[in-house]
Write an enzyme that holds these catalytic residues in place. Sequence first.
Site, PDB file in Angstrom:
ATOM      1  N   HIS A   2      32.866  41.265  49.965  1.00 39.92           N
ATOM      2  CA  HIS A   2      31.417  40.976  49.945  1.00 39.92           C
ATOM      3  C   HIS A   2      30.945  40.755  51.379  1.00 39.92           C
ATOM      4  CE1 HIS A   2      30.982  39.582  45.448  1.00 39.92           C
ATOM      5  NE2 HIS A   2      30.996  40.891  45.580  1.00 39.92           N
ATOM      6  N   HIS A  61      31.182  48.496  35.466  1.00 39.24           N
ATOM      7  CA  HIS A  61      30.378  47.750  36.451  1.00 39.24           C
ATOM      8  C   HIS A  61      30.042  48.715  37.577  1.00 39.24           C
ATOM      9  CE1 HIS A  61      29.210  44.590  39.168  1.00 39.24           C
ATOM     10  NE2 HIS A  61      30.388  44.286  39.654  1.00 39.24           N
ATOM     11  N   GLU A 115      29.254  47.929  40.831  1.00 43.45           N
ATOM     12  CA  GLU A 115      29.493  47.528  42.225  1.00 43.45           C
ATOM     13  C   GLU A 115      30.507  48.469  42.873  1.00 43.45           C
ATOM     14  OE1 GLU A 115      30.168  43.336  42.760  1.00 43.45           O
ATOM     15  OE2 GLU A 115      29.660  43.447  44.885  1.00 43.45           O
ATOM     16  N   ASP A 132      33.023  48.440  44.768  1.00 45.03           N
ATOM     17  CA  ASP A 132      34.483  48.304  44.816  1.00 45.03           C
ATOM     18  C   ASP A 132      35.131  48.917  43.564  1.00 45.03           C
ATOM     19  OD1 ASP A 132      33.106  46.148  43.637  1.00 45.03           O
ATOM     20  OD2 ASP A 132      34.820  44.815  43.785  1.00 45.03           O
ATOM     21  N   HIS A 141      29.383  39.626  36.834  1.00 43.14           N
ATOM     22  CA  HIS A 141      28.423  38.848  37.574  1.00 43.14           C
ATOM     23  C   HIS A 141      27.195  39.649  37.968  1.00 43.14           C
ATOM     24  CE1 HIS A 141      29.682  40.353  41.777  1.00 43.14           C
ATOM     25  NE2 HIS A 141      30.329  41.075  40.887  1.00 43.14           N
ATOM     26  N   ASP A 188      35.223  42.231  36.466  1.00 40.00           N
ATOM     27  CA  ASP A 188      35.437  41.152  37.437  1.00 40.00           C
ATOM     28  C   ASP A 188      35.839  39.834  36.769  1.00 40.00           C
ATOM     29  OD1 ASP A 188      34.933  42.524  39.838  1.00 40.00           O
ATOM     30  OD2 ASP A 188      32.780  42.315  39.596  1.00 40.00           O
ATOM     31  N   TYR A 236      38.011  32.441  43.079  1.00 40.12           N
ATOM     32  CA  TYR A 236      37.173  33.569  42.661  1.00 40.12           C
ATOM     33  C   TYR A 236      36.025  33.075  41.776  1.00 40.12           C
ATOM     34  CZ  TYR A 236      36.157  38.346  41.084  1.00 40.12           C
ATOM     35  OH  TYR A 236      35.547  39.537  40.831  1.00 40.12           O
ATOM     36  N   HIS A 291      40.370  43.014  39.387  1.00 35.06           N
ATOM     37  CA  HIS A 291      41.026  42.567  40.623  1.00 35.06           C
ATOM     38  C   HIS A 291      42.230  41.713  40.243  1.00 35.06           C
ATOM     39  CE1 HIS A 291      37.636  43.732  43.173  1.00 35.06           C
ATOM     40  NE2 HIS A 291      36.819  43.054  42.386  1.00 35.06           N
TER      41      HIS A 291
HETATM   42 FE1  FEO Z   1      31.465  42.913  41.156  1.00 35.83          FE
HETATM   43 FE2  FEO Z   1      34.679  43.536  41.921  1.00 35.83          FE
HETATM   44  O1  FEO Z   1      32.844  43.852  41.852  1.00 35.83           O
END
Ligand code: FEO
Length: 416
Positions: A43, A99, A101, A103, A167, A186, A214, A247
């Site tokens: 991030h 998701h 995002e 990553d 999130h 996530d 996290y 992750h």
């Molecule tokens: Fe919200 Fe691991 O991205």
Amino acid sequence: MYRNECFLQLKVFSIYKELRMKKLVKDNVYFVGKTDWELTKFHGDDFSVESGSSQNSYVIQEGKTVLVDTVWVPHAEEFVENLDKEVGLKNIDYIIANHGECDHSGALPLLMSKIPHTPIYCTQNAVKSLTGQYHHPEWDFHVVHTGDKLDIGNGKSLMFIEMTMLHWPDSMATFMTGSNILFSMDAFGQHYAIEELFDDKADHDVLWAEAIKYYANILNPFSMFCHKKIAELKALNLPIEMIAPSHGAIWRKDPMKIVEKYDEWSNDYQEDQICVIYDTMWHGTEQLAHRIADEIHAASPDTKVKVLCIATVDKNDIMTEVFKSRAIAVGSPTVVNNVLSSVGGWLTFVKELKFKNKKAAAFGCYGWSGESPKIIRESLTAAGFTVIEPEVKCNWNPKDADFDACKALALELAKK
Ligand code: FEO
């Protein structure tokens, strides 16, 4: 010499790539993601990565071949190349984008350039986030809602569960029947690199420290949504045997333990802990910090007390300690009518994380104007803390009267 070194490096890299193989998760489900040992921040610079991380992507090879999420852009080429080698891009029937995002979606543009007509299953909000980032409205999006199912053959199916605000608005989890795996995105993840994939192979203490870090630093602002979602998830009564987040380690030993932890963490979590958090110019505010800690311990010997200097302790570790605390005291000297910039930045970050149900206090030294306790008080109030009345505003270096004020602050802060 230089050319030989380059050649050797290329050769080593190509051997490395040839060695990479998909890893068995369970039944016909494989990990095809990126274990990122070298990652140090996430991030932007907002999350310090101390134990490596991973971008978990999974491939399901049942009657249909399904790809669940991808990896971050820097690993896109390696990912797509390996996927082609191990699975065959043309064999992929469906893509699940849990998701948007980057990553997890970063390799989609390259992948879709090779298999442009592959259906992508995602939430309505993910259509927006994916289209907003990659500008491909022509991709074959299939919008799904909680409870929708996709048949993948061999008597198995994927059931989708919207995880709105966990999130991002676009977040979703996918449950695979038959194998009973929850691909949770996530949620339930950690920034933790583990070649062996599973929680029971992890360093237990580090794994749980990363899981709470996290949660505290990424999910805490959404605790209200999280608490409701955990209740919804439990009400679905899914026979979850494994939780595969996006992750870190896959939870297989006791997968519901992390769900129970999220239930607990999302419910105004606190331990009997108080943190004294400060930065200092010439050690006056530091002396106050230590005296306050000492007085808290004297007033409440069973309470865990920690002193954390914003300038030297990792900011995400401090936030994890705030998350665990029932109260905090925050200090800064006054510097040109303000607080130190380190404390100012920290106060901005703490507001972002939306902590609830915690007491706070302000303290600091000054030479001639003395605004810092007031600024800290106002910032912590705006951040959602209940700021107590006693504060310590110390002119020049601390003297007896200031240490008496530290005691008054500590007694009030330590009260349960
Ligand atoms: Fe919200 Fe691991 O991205």
